[in-house]
Design an enzyme around this catalytic site. Structure first.
Site, short mmCIF file in Angstrom:
data_model
loop_
_atom_site.label_atom_id
_atom_site.label_comp_id
_atom_site.label_asym_id
_atom_site.label_seq_id
_atom_site.Cartn_x
_atom_site.Cartn_y
_atom_site.Cartn_z
CG HIS A 149 -0.23 0.08 2.54
ND1 HIS A 149 0.16 -1.04 3.23
CD2 HIS A 149 0.16 1.14 3.28
CE1 HIS A 149 0.76 -0.68 4.35
NE2 HIS A 149 0.79 0.64 4.41
CG HIS A 196 -4.10 0.20 4.51
ND1 HIS A 196 -3.45 -1.00 4.70
CD2 HIS A 196 -3.29 1.13 5.06
CE1 HIS A 196 -2.32 -0.79 5.33
NE2 HIS A 196 -2.19 0.48 5.57
CG HIS A 210 4.22 4.67 4.80
ND1 HIS A 210 3.41 5.32 5.69
CD2 HIS A 210 3.63 3.46 4.59
CE1 HIS A 210 2.38 4.55 6.01
NE2 HIS A 210 2.49 3.41 5.35
CG HIS A 242 0.15 0.33 11.96
ND1 HIS A 242 0.82 1.49 12.23
CD2 HIS A 242 0.66 -0.12 10.79
CE1 HIS A 242 1.70 1.73 11.28
NE2 HIS A 242 1.64 0.76 10.39
CE1 TYR A 251 5.09 3.30 8.20
CE2 TYR A 251 4.86 4.03 10.47
CZ TYR A 251 4.28 3.70 9.26
OH TYR A 251 2.92 3.76 9.12
CD GLU A 261 3.82 0.13 7.16
OE1 GLU A 261 3.19 0.67 6.22
OE2 GLU A 261 3.30 -0.10 8.26
FE LIG Z 1 1.49 1.70 6.07
#
Ligand SMILES: [Fe+2]
Length: 303
Positions: A149, A196, A210, A242, A251, A261
């Protein structure tokens, strides 16, 4: 008709050679082509010609990201829907970049350029499609399965979300709202069944936050941290979880300062998945579930 997935991100890098070395040996992508100003790369588990394009530029960031659509005539259908929404659109001709067919290109309300395409050269994977082994010999670095993503920043998240949902048929998995519920300051959207495929947080227009690569699990995120330390790659956030997406994450930065990431897990989504809401006062926990606060670089280091 429809968007299938995030197919590629074209990243601007300042030192093409150094960046290509990093994406090949630290991230672990394979180089599939190069021309004067670009290097084309794919992850080992991806079939198409490339998912990451590095483009030599004076400043870092994202040139564009692109989604692959199911059928070639989808481009015509999306063209009219996108123009009806009010975005200006151009055609990118066949073979403008290596391996790529025709695309349509438009600019989001956040200023980012997005392309839709169907045709791209098929290279296949090293494990193949006949009695495959689970992974190929000779993997290097973090060796993600795929580009996962992209998260970008911009001002008008409401209209950008409306565009993805109404025009491209995405769904919103999660959003971050101001405490009074008036303003959207984060939007996470999917078209596949991941948590996502694309996301936005409130910030300056046209910036990259990112670009994320998918690894299998928590241990692979930890191993990514080991590899990054061994090669002295700047790490922003050591392995954690997360709250948003429930993904496991680390990250770090590429040689031009673009944030990368390594992302694992996260729930799966379905079209009837309800949108989860986070309030802005809980954003620290939403982004970094254990630390429960954002560090300054997280909002400031944008390319
Ligand atoms: Fe992410």
């Amino acid at each position: 008709m429809g968007v299938m997935r995030l197919g590629r991100a074209e990243l601007r890098v300042m030192d093409l050679e150094k960046s290509a070395e990093y994406y090949k040996n630290i991230i672990g992508l394979d180089e599939t082509a190069r021309d004067g100003e670009r290097v084309y790369l794919k992850a080992w588990d991806e079939y198409d010609h490339h998912s990451v394009v590095l483009k030599k530029a004076d400043s870092p960031g994202i040139d564009h990201l692109a989604f692959k659509v199911e059928r070639s005539d989808d481009l015509d259908k999306f063209e009219s829907k996108i123009e009806q929404f009010g975005l200006t659109l151009t055609r990118v001709s066949n073979r403008t970049r290596a391996g790529e067919g025709e695309a349509i290109r438009f600019q989001l309300p956040t200023g980012h350029f997005v392309e839709l395409y169907h045709e791209i050269e098929f290279l296949g994977t090293k494990t193949g499609t006949l009695n495959p082994h689970p992974w190929p010999d000779g993997l290097r670095g973090i060796a993600p399965h795929r580009l996962d993503h992209v998260l970008m920043t911009g001002d008008d998240l409401t209209n950008t979300t409306r565009f993805f949902v109404d025009v491209l048929d995405f769904r919103q998995s999660e959003k971050i709202m101001t405490v009074d519920g008036e303003q959207m300051v984060g939007s996470f959207m999917f078209k596949t069944n991941t948590a996502h495929d694309i996301a936005f947080i409130k910030g300056p227009d046209a910036k990259l936050h990112h670009c994320a690569f998918h690894v299998d699990n928590w241990y692979d995120v930890l191993k990514a941290a080991d590899i990054l330390t061994r090669h002295e790659v700047p790490i922003e956030v050591t392995p954690t979880r997360h709250g948003i997406t429930r993904g496991e994450t680390i990250y770090f930065f590429d040689p031009s300062g673009n944030r990368n990431e390594a992302f694992a897990s996260g729930y799966i989504t379905y079209p009837d998945f309800p949108t989860i809401t986070w309030t802005e006062d809980k954003i620290g926990q939403g982004i970094f579930y254990h630390r429960r606060e954002l560090m300054e670089s997280f909002v400031k280091a944008l390319t």
